[in-house]
Design a protein around this motif. Sequence first.
Motif, short mmCIF file in Angstrom:
data_model
loop_
_atom_site.label_atom_id
_atom_site.label_comp_id
_atom_site.label_asym_id
_atom_site.label_seq_id
_atom_site.Cartn_x
_atom_site.Cartn_y
_atom_site.Cartn_z
N VAL A 175 0.83 -1.21 0.00
CA VAL A 175 0.00 0.00 0.00
C VAL A 175 0.86 1.26 0.00
O VAL A 175 0.57 2.23 -0.71
CB VAL A 175 -0.95 0.00 1.22
N LEU A 176 1.95 1.24 0.77
CA LEU A 176 2.86 2.39 0.78
C LEU A 176 3.42 2.66 -0.61
O LEU A 176 3.50 3.81 -1.05
CB LEU A 176 4.00 2.14 1.77
N VAL A 177 3.82 1.60 -1.29
CA VAL A 177 4.39 1.74 -2.64
C VAL A 177 3.34 2.27 -3.61
O VAL A 177 3.62 3.14 -4.45
CB VAL A 177 4.96 0.40 -3.13
N LEU A 178 2.11 1.77 -3.50
CA LEU A 178 1.04 2.24 -4.38
C LEU A 178 0.72 3.71 -4.13
O LEU A 178 0.50 4.48 -5.07
CB LEU A 178 -0.22 1.39 -4.18
N LEU A 179 0.70 4.12 -2.88
CA LEU A 179 0.34 5.50 -2.55
C LEU A 179 1.40 6.50 -3.00
O LEU A 179 1.08 7.64 -3.36
CB LEU A 179 0.13 5.63 -1.04
N THR A 180 2.65 6.09 -2.98
CA THR A 180 3.73 7.00 -3.37
C THR A 180 4.17 6.81 -4.82
O THR A 180 5.02 7.57 -5.31
CB THR A 180 4.97 6.81 -2.47
#
Length: 250
Positions: free
Chosen positions: A70-75
């Motif tokens: 999720v962190l990778v998708l958001l950034t």
Amino acid sequence: MLDDFWRALALLSRIPVSMRCDFRPEAIARSVWCWPFVGLFIAGVAIIPAFLTDILIGNSAVTAIMATLVLVLLTGAMHEDGIADCADGFGGGQDRQRKLEIMRDSRIGTYGVIALVLCLALRIVLLSLASDSGSMAAILIVMAVTSRAAIPVVMHFLDPARMDGLGKGAGRPELLMVVGGIGVALLLVLVVAGPMAVITSVMAMMVAVVLVGWIAKSQIGGHTGDVLGMTQIASELFVGIAFVAVIQGT
């Protein structure tokens, strides 16, 4: 203040921002005080699917992978891209100009792949260890806010390595705004994890900033957008290691 936040959110994430933002260098530089709030927002969103995964599966490794995803998708993986490009450029270039050329190349090389895999693996292990102790939400927030406060430190103290690109376009923030961002981050850490986490986080963050700054200065003479991404990843991991060391020692 709200304009600064929306500008920072649009710059540091892939979350759609409907309002029009001023991305002139001076406007970006002014907004760095609230970059930790962007980290808080991103971590807060990532906590939700991680928490649900933990309820459904009860496996800390899977929960950590979900949070990382999720962190990778958001950034948009912008920070991960930065550390991969830096690894390729610093490891494969023979001189400053060649290093900068490699860093701008969209293709990824062996050094970049190795750096990316190791950094993602370390993040997952740290989140998994924190999850085992019931501190997944805390470590996500602490890592996210402190690492976003670290980026402006490099922007302030290092000159841009090239006259175009994100590093130059982000401007040079005033020291007051940089200190303000660090203060916001440490206040959030204090609320979430307590005074001991504040001490260890600021020490780990500054070690990461000094190390990245020294490497970037010696390799290419300053910072670029990729170096700023590397700053975020390095600070996040250093702070995460310090956080896990504290919770395992108590």
